[in-house]
Write a protein that holds these residues in place. Structure first.
Motif, short mmCIF file in Angstrom:
data_model
loop_
_atom_site.label_atom_id
_atom_site.label_comp_id
_atom_site.label_asym_id
_atom_site.label_seq_id
_atom_site.Cartn_x
_atom_site.Cartn_y
_atom_site.Cartn_z
N GLN A 1 -46.46 18.36 15.82
CA GLN A 1 -47.78 18.95 15.57
C GLN A 1 -47.63 20.17 14.65
N MET A 2 -46.60 20.98 14.91
CA MET A 2 -46.42 22.20 14.13
C MET A 2 -45.93 21.91 12.71
N ALA A 3 -45.08 20.88 12.58
CA ALA A 3 -44.58 20.52 11.25
C ALA A 3 -45.75 20.05 10.38
N ALA A 4 -46.69 19.33 10.97
CA ALA A 4 -47.87 18.86 10.21
C ALA A 4 -48.70 20.07 9.76
N LEU A 5 -48.82 21.07 10.64
CA LEU A 5 -49.56 22.28 10.27
C LEU A 5 -48.86 23.03 9.15
N TYR A 6 -47.52 23.06 9.23
CA TYR A 6 -46.76 23.77 8.19
C TYR A 6 -47.04 23.17 6.81
N LYS A 7 -47.11 21.85 6.76
CA LYS A 7 -47.40 21.17 5.48
C LYS A 7 -48.68 21.70 4.86
N GLN A 8 -49.65 21.99 5.73
CA GLN A 8 -50.95 22.44 5.26
C GLN A 8 -50.94 23.94 4.90
N PHE A 9 -50.29 24.77 5.72
CA PHE A 9 -50.43 26.23 5.56
C PHE A 9 -49.22 26.93 4.96
N ARG A 10 -48.04 26.32 5.03
CA ARG A 10 -46.81 26.88 4.43
C ARG A 10 -46.53 28.31 4.86
N CYS A 11 -46.64 28.59 6.14
CA CYS A 11 -46.23 29.93 6.61
C CYS A 11 -45.67 29.78 8.02
N SER A 12 -45.12 30.88 8.53
CA SER A 12 -44.54 30.82 9.88
C SER A 12 -45.63 30.52 10.91
N ILE A 13 -45.23 29.76 11.93
CA ILE A 13 -46.19 29.37 12.98
C ILE A 13 -45.51 29.56 14.34
N VAL A 14 -46.22 30.17 15.28
CA VAL A 14 -45.70 30.25 16.65
C VAL A 14 -46.60 29.41 17.55
N ALA A 15 -46.00 28.74 18.52
CA ALA A 15 -46.80 27.98 19.48
C ALA A 15 -47.24 28.94 20.58
N VAL A 16 -48.51 28.87 20.95
CA VAL A 16 -49.00 29.75 22.03
C VAL A 16 -49.73 28.94 23.10
N GLU A 17 -49.79 29.58 24.26
CA GLU A 17 -50.44 28.95 25.41
C GLU A 17 -51.21 30.04 26.16
N GLU A 18 -52.37 29.69 26.70
CA GLU A 18 -53.09 30.68 27.52
C GLU A 18 -52.38 30.81 28.86
N VAL A 19 -52.10 32.06 29.25
CA VAL A 19 -51.45 32.26 30.55
C VAL A 19 -52.34 33.21 31.38
N PRO A 20 -52.19 33.18 32.71
CA PRO A 20 -52.98 34.11 33.52
C PRO A 20 -52.64 35.55 33.15
N ALA A 21 -53.64 36.45 33.22
CA ALA A 21 -53.45 37.85 32.81
C ALA A 21 -52.25 38.49 33.52
N GLU A 22 -52.02 38.10 34.79
CA GLU A 22 -50.92 38.74 35.53
C GLU A 22 -49.53 38.29 35.06
N ASP A 23 -49.50 37.28 34.17
CA ASP A 23 -48.19 36.79 33.67
C ASP A 23 -47.87 37.25 32.26
N THR A 24 -48.82 37.94 31.59
CA THR A 24 -48.59 38.26 30.17
C THR A 24 -47.34 39.12 29.96
N HIS A 25 -46.97 39.91 30.96
CA HIS A 25 -45.81 40.81 30.79
C HIS A 25 -44.48 40.05 30.66
N LYS A 26 -44.51 38.73 30.87
CA LYS A 26 -43.27 37.94 30.75
C LYS A 26 -43.06 37.39 29.34
N TYR A 27 -44.07 37.55 28.47
CA TYR A 27 -44.05 36.85 27.17
C TYR A 27 -44.26 37.80 26.00
#
Ligand code: UTP
Length: 288
Positions: free
Chosen positions: A143-169
């Protein structure tokens, strides 16, 4: 278009001690396959064939795993156990494996910089094998490689996490380009509870443009005294463009005991059992 995938695998895996005292975390099995093999399969599915692995002390079994074991092959040749090696043979034949050692554990950013010699001057993917990602159709890297073809820049994968877990990421903030895509304008590594800029956490899949190497070189140690890829990516976002992508699929944090058990149960039910059933069906058809 992106041919190389870097696997930083030099960490100590302290959360899994004592299992990881002499065994690399990346070799821990999810059902019957080591974590890193799932990552390599995901990279192959995304069209990559250069697997660049950053190792450290006590990680030699990683190299052995992606090499032929002639004694074992000879031993089970012609028996019904031979098919148990089919998957790993396919992986070994589909990719080229190179290794480099990170002498000192100075953080993920530093491990990526150590990989520069293997990657060279081209865009590349990064997989943290202890984040196991599964998706029925297209894997997260594809999925990310396909996006790179379109945008040609660095991409990070993200996920929504509960507010109490954000300090781990590492946590991003950015402008929404579409439902699942953000242009990053802020990024904080392991924010103090209550201070995260959003609940979008970076997980272990990246596509990086090669200018990141010079940026990491100029990045001072950050959180925990380690050279953080998040700090380098923030600089890249400020001077150019970094995208954050809410991927399709499931992610398991196999660096933690809970995530590892969840992944094992999920993969047993949804991958291993289905795989066994389809192999059995194939055998029955070929007997007819
Ligand atoms: P983690 O902090 O999650 O892994 O690093 P760890 O240090 O092995 O595990 P714990 O926290 O002690 O249990 C994220 C990824 O970055 C790699 C690790 O191998 C892991 O894949 N890493 C981290 C390196 O290769 N080198 C480093 O100096 C730090």
């Amino acid at each position: 278009m992106i041919k190389k995938c870097l696997f930083p695998a030099a960490g100590y895996g302290t959360r899994f001690l004592p299992a990881t005292k002499s065994m690399p975390k990346e070799m821990m099995p999810i059902v019957n396959k080591p974590l890193i093999e799932y990552g390599v399969e995901e990279a192959i599915q995304a069209g990559m064939n250069g697997m660049c692995i950053v190792t450290g002390r006590g990680k030699n079994t990683l190299m052995d795993h992606f090499d032929k074991n002639y004694e074992l092959e000879h031993q089970i040749s012609g028996t019904n156990k031979e098919e148990l090696l089919f998957d790993i043979r396919r992986v070994i034949d589909s990719a080229h494996f190179t290794y480099i050692r990170q002498g000192e554990m100075k953080g993920l950013g530093h491990a990526i910089l150590v990989g520069r010699e293997l990657v060279g001057n081209e865009p590349f993917a990064v997989v943290l094998a202890d984040d196991l990602c599964v998706n029925e159709d297209q894997g997260v890297l594809a999925q990310m490689a396909a996006l790179y073809k379109q945008f040609r820049c660095s991409i990070v994968a993200v996920e929504e996490v509960p507010a109490e877990d954000t300090h781990k990421y590492g946590v991003i903030a950015g402008q929404m380009i579409r439902d699942d895509l953000f242009r990053v304008d802020n990024m904080v590594e392991k924010p103090e509870p209550g201070t995260a800029p959003s609940n979008l956490a970076i997980i272990g899949r990246y596509i990086l443009t090669p200018d990141i190497f010079d940026i990491i070189e100029d990045t001072e140690p950050g959180k925990g005294g380690e050279i953080q890829i998040t700090d380098a990516l923030l600089k890249q976002a400020q001077s150019g463009c970094v995208l954050a992508y809410k991927f399709k699929g499931k992610r398991f944090d196999c660096g933690s005991v809970d995530g590892y058990i969840e992944a094992t149960n999920y993969c047993y039910e949804n991958i291993y059992k289905k795989d066994q059933a389809s192999k059995l069906a194939q055998q029955q058809t070929s007997k007819k």
